[in-house]
Design an enzyme around this catalytic site. Structure first.
Site, short mmCIF file in Angstrom:
data_model
loop_
_atom_site.label_atom_id
_atom_site.label_comp_id
_atom_site.label_asym_id
_atom_site.label_seq_id
_atom_site.Cartn_x
_atom_site.Cartn_y
_atom_site.Cartn_z
N ASN A 7 45.41 37.42 43.44
CA ASN A 7 44.00 37.69 43.74
C ASN A 7 43.18 37.43 42.47
OD1 ASN A 7 41.55 39.24 43.73
ND2 ASN A 7 42.26 40.27 45.57
N ASP A 9 39.80 37.75 42.11
CA ASP A 9 38.45 38.36 42.13
C ASP A 9 37.94 38.70 40.73
OD1 ASP A 9 38.65 38.30 44.86
OD2 ASP A 9 38.95 40.45 45.11
N HIS A 10 38.85 39.21 39.89
CA HIS A 10 38.36 39.72 38.60
C HIS A 10 38.08 38.64 37.57
CE1 HIS A 10 38.33 43.56 40.25
NE2 HIS A 10 39.63 43.60 40.46
N ARG A 18 27.76 37.62 33.18
CA ARG A 18 26.69 36.80 32.58
C ARG A 18 26.04 35.87 33.60
NH1 ARG A 18 26.92 37.20 26.79
NH2 ARG A 18 27.28 39.42 26.60
N HIS A 43 38.29 37.83 47.61
CA HIS A 43 37.61 38.78 48.49
C HIS A 43 36.10 38.54 48.39
CE1 HIS A 43 37.04 43.35 49.59
NE2 HIS A 43 36.37 42.54 50.39
N ARG A 45 32.94 39.91 49.14
CA ARG A 45 32.39 41.21 49.54
C ARG A 45 30.96 41.05 50.03
NH1 ARG A 45 35.51 45.77 47.37
NH2 ARG A 45 33.84 47.02 48.23
N ARG A 49 29.66 41.07 44.74
CA ARG A 49 29.71 41.56 43.35
C ARG A 49 30.60 40.68 42.45
NH1 ARG A 49 33.23 47.05 44.07
NH2 ARG A 49 31.56 47.53 45.54
N HIS A 50 31.58 39.99 43.05
CA HIS A 50 32.37 39.08 42.20
C HIS A 50 32.46 37.69 42.83
CE1 HIS A 50 35.40 40.87 44.81
NE2 HIS A 50 35.60 41.94 44.05
N GLU A 70 39.93 37.45 51.85
CA GLU A 70 39.83 38.88 52.17
C GLU A 70 38.39 39.15 52.55
OE1 GLU A 70 42.06 41.07 48.95
OE2 GLU A 70 40.65 42.60 49.63
N THR A 100 37.06 49.48 44.40
CA THR A 100 37.95 48.48 45.01
C THR A 100 38.26 48.97 46.42
OG1 THR A 100 40.10 47.35 44.81
CG2 THR A 100 40.00 49.61 43.98
N THR A 101 39.02 48.20 47.20
CA THR A 101 39.30 48.60 48.58
C THR A 101 40.11 49.90 48.56
OG1 THR A 101 39.52 46.24 48.95
CG2 THR A 101 40.08 47.68 50.79
N GLU A 151 49.11 43.74 56.08
CA GLU A 151 49.33 43.93 54.65
C GLU A 151 49.30 45.43 54.41
OE1 GLU A 151 47.15 41.47 51.88
OE2 GLU A 151 47.21 43.04 50.35
N HIS A 191 48.08 46.08 46.48
CA HIS A 191 47.08 46.99 45.92
C HIS A 191 47.70 47.90 44.86
CE1 HIS A 191 43.42 49.18 45.35
NE2 HIS A 191 42.82 48.32 46.14
N GLY A 192 47.23 47.73 43.65
CA GLY A 192 47.69 48.59 42.55
C GLY A 192 49.06 48.23 42.01
N1 PXP Z 1 45.31 43.38 48.81
C1 PXP Z 1 44.10 43.80 49.23
C2 PXP Z 1 43.83 43.83 50.68
C3 PXP Z 1 43.12 44.21 48.29
O1 PXP Z 1 41.92 44.64 48.72
C4 PXP Z 1 43.40 44.10 46.92
C5 PXP Z 1 42.34 44.46 45.92
O2 PXP Z 1 41.33 43.53 45.95
C6 PXP Z 1 44.66 43.64 46.55
C7 PXP Z 1 45.61 43.30 47.51
C8 PXP Z 1 45.04 43.49 45.12
O3 PXP Z 1 44.98 44.72 44.48
P1 PXP Z 1 45.09 44.80 42.91
O4 PXP Z 1 43.91 44.06 42.36
O5 PXP Z 1 45.07 46.26 42.62
O6 PXP Z 1 46.40 44.13 42.53
#
Ligand code: PXP
Length: 239
Positions: A7, A9-10, A18, A43, A45, A49-50, A70, A100-101, A151, A191-192
């Protein structure tokens, strides 16, 4: 072998600090693929935001691996998915103020609406996955709504305060995963997850793919994204 979806996103979170063009999410996605990512998740959103709409289109054009979009199950996002046509869509709940989700989809309360959203996405040949808490009843509801995959939300597992609590959460993931297999659903999780806690989840027999973002992007600051993905793959394979 368990697949790894990265993922990104970050990378966009840093860029949006910026509001410019760098760091590029496409460049990041290609580096992740070089490191061994089997798919890329972004994702989009509601608050943008990202990830931005243009990122999703650019990723679809640039990637040779699967793009997993996502998104919340809203009419706006269904329109985006039907135009972009990613390989898969992962439906997630969205609350504006969340970092986050935070939780999985409440499939039981919104079955009819999710079924209709799922049908509209699937007619474009896009696989639909539901992001749900690891509970057999939610797996069954996802199947009833027409999902191809689920998932499982590994947030509670990842945040568990003690080894015993983490073991209990892993048991929930295993039970939900077994139900998904019985129902013929593809089983993903995420997630996490990080370099220390990924192992036991990667070894749940039914897992097809893990989707991981934050820990990999954080590690990439020190070793580069390609290497950060390689290291995660090694952790997933370790016994
Ligand atoms: N899966 C889903 C559905 C999520 O919403 C996220 C967070 O955006 C992730 C996986 C990845 O989570 P993490 O960034 O904590 O690894």
């Amino acid at each position: 072998m368990v697949l790894l979806g990265v993922n990104i996103d970050h990378v966009a979170t840093v860029r949006q600090a910026r509001r410019g063009d760098v760091p590029s999410v496409v460049e990041a996605a290609l580096a992740a693929v070089k490191g061994g990512a089997d798919s890329i998740t972004a994702h989009l959103r509601e608050d943008r935001r990202h990830i931005q709409d243009a990122d999703v289109a650019a990723l679809k054009r640039a990637l040779k691996v699967r793009l997993n979009l996502e998104m919340a199950p809203t009419e706006e996002m269904v329109r985006v998915a039907r135009v972009v046509r990613p390989a898969s869509v992962c439906l997630v709940p969205e609350r504006r103020q969340e970092l986050t989700t935070e939780g999985g989809l409440d499939v039981l309360s919104h079955l009819k609406r999710f079924k209709s959203v799922t049908e509209k996405i699937k007619t474009k040949g896009i696989l639909v996955s539901y992001f749900i808490d690891p509970e057999p009843a939610l797996v069954e509801a996802a199947k009833a709504a027409g999902a191809d995959a689920v998932e499982l939300h590994t947030g509670a597992y990842s945040r568990a305060a003690s080894p015993d609590a983490q073991h209990d959460e892993l048991k929930k993931i295993q039970a939900a995963a077994a139900r998904a297999r019985e129902l013929g659903l593809t089983l993903n999780a995420g997630h996490g997850l990080d370099y220390d806690n990924v192992g036991p989840v990667a070894h749940v027999a039914e897992v097809n793919e893990l989707n991981i973002g934050f820990s990999i992007i954080g590690r990439a600051l020190f070793v580069g994204l390609e290497q950060a993905v390689k290291e995660m793959r090694l952790k997933m394979a370790a016994v």
